[in-house]
Design an enzyme around this catalytic site. Structure first.
Site, short mmCIF file in Angstrom:
data_model
loop_
_atom_site.label_atom_id
_atom_site.label_comp_id
_atom_site.label_asym_id
_atom_site.label_seq_id
_atom_site.Cartn_x
_atom_site.Cartn_y
_atom_site.Cartn_z
N CYS A 105 5.92 20.82 -7.99
CA CYS A 105 5.12 21.78 -7.23
C CYS A 105 4.09 21.02 -6.39
O CYS A 105 3.96 19.80 -6.49
CB CYS A 105 4.37 22.72 -8.17
N HIS A 123 6.90 -9.07 17.35
CA HIS A 123 7.13 -8.37 16.09
C HIS A 123 8.63 -8.31 15.82
O HIS A 123 9.41 -8.01 16.71
CB HIS A 123 6.55 -6.95 16.17
N TYR A 148 9.68 26.43 -9.85
CA TYR A 148 10.19 27.22 -8.72
C TYR A 148 11.72 27.17 -8.63
O TYR A 148 12.32 26.12 -8.79
CB TYR A 148 9.63 26.67 -7.40
N ARG A 153 1.34 -11.91 9.98
CA ARG A 153 0.71 -10.61 9.76
C ARG A 153 1.41 -9.80 8.67
O ARG A 153 2.08 -8.82 8.95
CB ARG A 153 0.75 -9.78 11.06
N ARG A 178 9.34 -1.54 21.58
CA ARG A 178 8.30 -0.59 21.19
C ARG A 178 7.15 -0.76 22.17
O ARG A 178 7.02 0.01 23.10
CB ARG A 178 7.89 -0.87 19.74
N ASP A 213 0.93 21.10 -6.84
CA ASP A 213 -0.17 20.64 -7.68
C ASP A 213 0.21 20.30 -9.12
O ASP A 213 -0.66 19.95 -9.92
CB ASP A 213 -1.27 21.71 -7.71
N LYS A 247 -3.46 -1.31 8.00
CA LYS A 247 -3.28 -0.02 8.69
C LYS A 247 -2.92 1.07 7.68
O LYS A 247 -2.54 0.78 6.56
CB LYS A 247 -2.20 -0.16 9.76
C1 LIG Z 1 3.02 -2.99 10.31
C2 LIG Z 1 3.11 -4.25 11.06
C3 LIG Z 1 3.12 -5.50 10.39
C4 LIG Z 1 3.22 -5.61 8.88
O1 LIG Z 1 4.54 -5.33 8.42
P1 LIG Z 1 4.94 -5.38 6.87
O2 LIG Z 1 6.41 -5.10 6.86
O3 LIG Z 1 4.18 -4.32 6.19
O4 LIG Z 1 4.60 -6.72 6.37
C5 LIG Z 1 3.06 -6.64 11.16
N1 LIG Z 1 3.02 -6.57 12.52
C6 LIG Z 1 3.03 -5.41 13.19
C7 LIG Z 1 2.99 -5.40 14.67
C8 LIG Z 1 3.10 -4.21 12.48
O5 LIG Z 1 3.13 -3.04 13.16
#
Ligand SMILES: *Cc1c(COP(=O)(O)O)cnc(C)c1O
Length: 394
Positions: free
Chosen positions: A329, A180, A283, A237, A150, A331, A51
């Site tokens: 800055c 998660h 700046y 994941r 969530r 750039d 992602k």
């Molecule tokens: C982003 C995410 C992950 C991965 O998490 P990391 O900390 O980058 O390994 C896994 N599961 C879900 C649902 C996530 O949103």
């Protein structure tokens, strides 16, 4: 740059170099660690999270580099468009959108066999109706909320009712059930273990009380895998760990494995100037030289995603750490390169990565800016081109 002949023109101002070999090596490491907890899957154990453009590394290139690996069973993203981009670029492996998908995207997801995150009646009914109309089965994974608050259904009677209802829809195939973790990157793993137990107990009930066979159970981010949290599941994941970045200091303490950072960010010096003592820099004139100073200008700034910090931060020039002086800055940034032998216009400036044994890490960026390391890599934006290769950069 000294080796400017091999750097494409559009990369001369600065570029990110992504070492795809490092990313592949990290996938192998994570797969080994996950399997060491006892999970046995015939398929790969890594559902690679790509992602936010693979955490700034370039989702298409990363997915293309990983897709032939047996250890990788699929790719997870957060939005429908991220999944479409992967399909458009030839990624055939299973894809899961772990974010909320709005109904406009369902048809294309069904057609392209992209799994939808399922957690409510609306999604269920809309997906099913479309499936019937298209004569196709929609793929879905159900998220179970065990502590993130969530998305997801509860690991309770109501959740069970939802699963019972979902099992009656002919044009939806629930391929996965997952949760998660909220605190896997912390020292105390008790909350994570509790989430895991709750999730498994719920998945067991779905199986025994509803006679639903769900093919995959998954949980775990990089932190859980690296910290060795026991997970007897189909797959896990990981995101950040794939890119060679450790999720937190607490995980770093616990982990024995080594990850390889995949990302470097280099630019070059475009101007050098001897400045008298008392010269204000950038700046706000927040930095004023206190001695005769050799000032180097680098054409990279926060407009490229480099974190803005007032007077602070270091980069590498000729293998030496040199301080950024004055405000960064949009750039540009200025460096104090006084005393760097033979320093010249065109010298490589390493903003992230290694030069002659010295290394600037994303954790350094985090310390100097006070910002979260995940956020910093996601902020590396499209203005800064990416080059991909295997092994060290150009
Ligand atoms: C982003 C995410 C992950 C991965 O998490 P990391 O900390 O980058 O390994 C896994 N599961 C879900 C649902 C996530 O949103």
């Amino acid at each position: 740059m000294r080796s400017s002949s091999v750097i494409p023109n559009h990369c001369q101002r600065g570029h990110l170099y992504v070492d795809l070999g490092a990313i592949r090596a990290n996938v192998l490491t994570l797969d080994r660690l996950f399997k060491a907890q006892g999970s046995s899957t015939e398929e790969g154990s890594i559902y690679a999270v790509v992602k936010s453009d693979a955490y700034g590394h370039g989702a298409v290139a990363v997915a293309q580099a990983l897709t032939d690996m047996d250890e990788v069973c699929g790719f997870a993203v957060a939005t429908a468009e991220e999944a479409f981009e992967l399909r458009e670029n030839g990624i055939k492996k299973p894809l899961l959108v772990m974010g909320h998908v709005f109904p406009y995207a369902y048809e294309r997801m069904i057609n392209e066999e992209i799994a939808v995150l399922l957690f409510g009646d609306d999604i269920l009914e809309a997906l099913h109706d479309l499936g019937v109309r298209l004569g196709k089965v929609a793929l879905a994974h159900v998220e179970v909320d065990t502590g993130m608050s969530r998305l997801g259904i509860g690991a309770d009677e109501q959740g069970l009712l939802f699963m019972r209802k979902a099992s009656g829809f002919s044009h939806i195939r629930i391929e996965g059930i997952f949760t998660h973790f909220a605190q896997a990157d912390e020292v105390d793993q008790e909350f994570t273990r509790r989430q895991y137990r709750e999730f498994v107990a719920f998945a067991d009930r779905v199986e025994s009380e509803l006679q639903m066979k769900i093919r995959y159970r998954h949980a775990g981010n990089s932190a859980a895998v690296l910290a060795g949290v026991e997970m007897l599941l189909s797959f896990t994941r990981p995101g950040i760990g794939i890119y060679g970045i450790v999720p937190s200091a607490a995980v770093q303490e616990r982990m024995e494995a080594k990850l390889e950072p995949a990302l470097s960010f280099v630019s070059q010096i475009v101007m050098l100037k001897d400045s008298r003592s008392g010269t204000p820099i950038s700046y706000g004139s927040t930095f004023v030289t206190e001695k005769e100073t050799l000032v180097a200008t680098v054409p990279i700034g926060y407009g490229d995603g480099y974190p803005r910090c007032n007077n602070g931060g270091e980069v590498l020039v000729r293998g030496k750490r040199v301080p950024i002086i004055g405000r960064i800055c949009m750039d540009f940034m200025m460096l104090d390169v006084t005393g760097i032998e033979d320093v010249a216009v065109g010298d490589r400036v390493t903003l992230l990565g290694e030069d002659k044994g010295e290394r600037i890490t994303i954790e350094d960026w985090s310390r100097q800016s006070g910002r979260y390391h995940y956020e910093l890599i996601c902020d590396l934006n499209q203005r800064i081109p990416r080059l991909f290769g295997i092994g060290g950069g150009l």
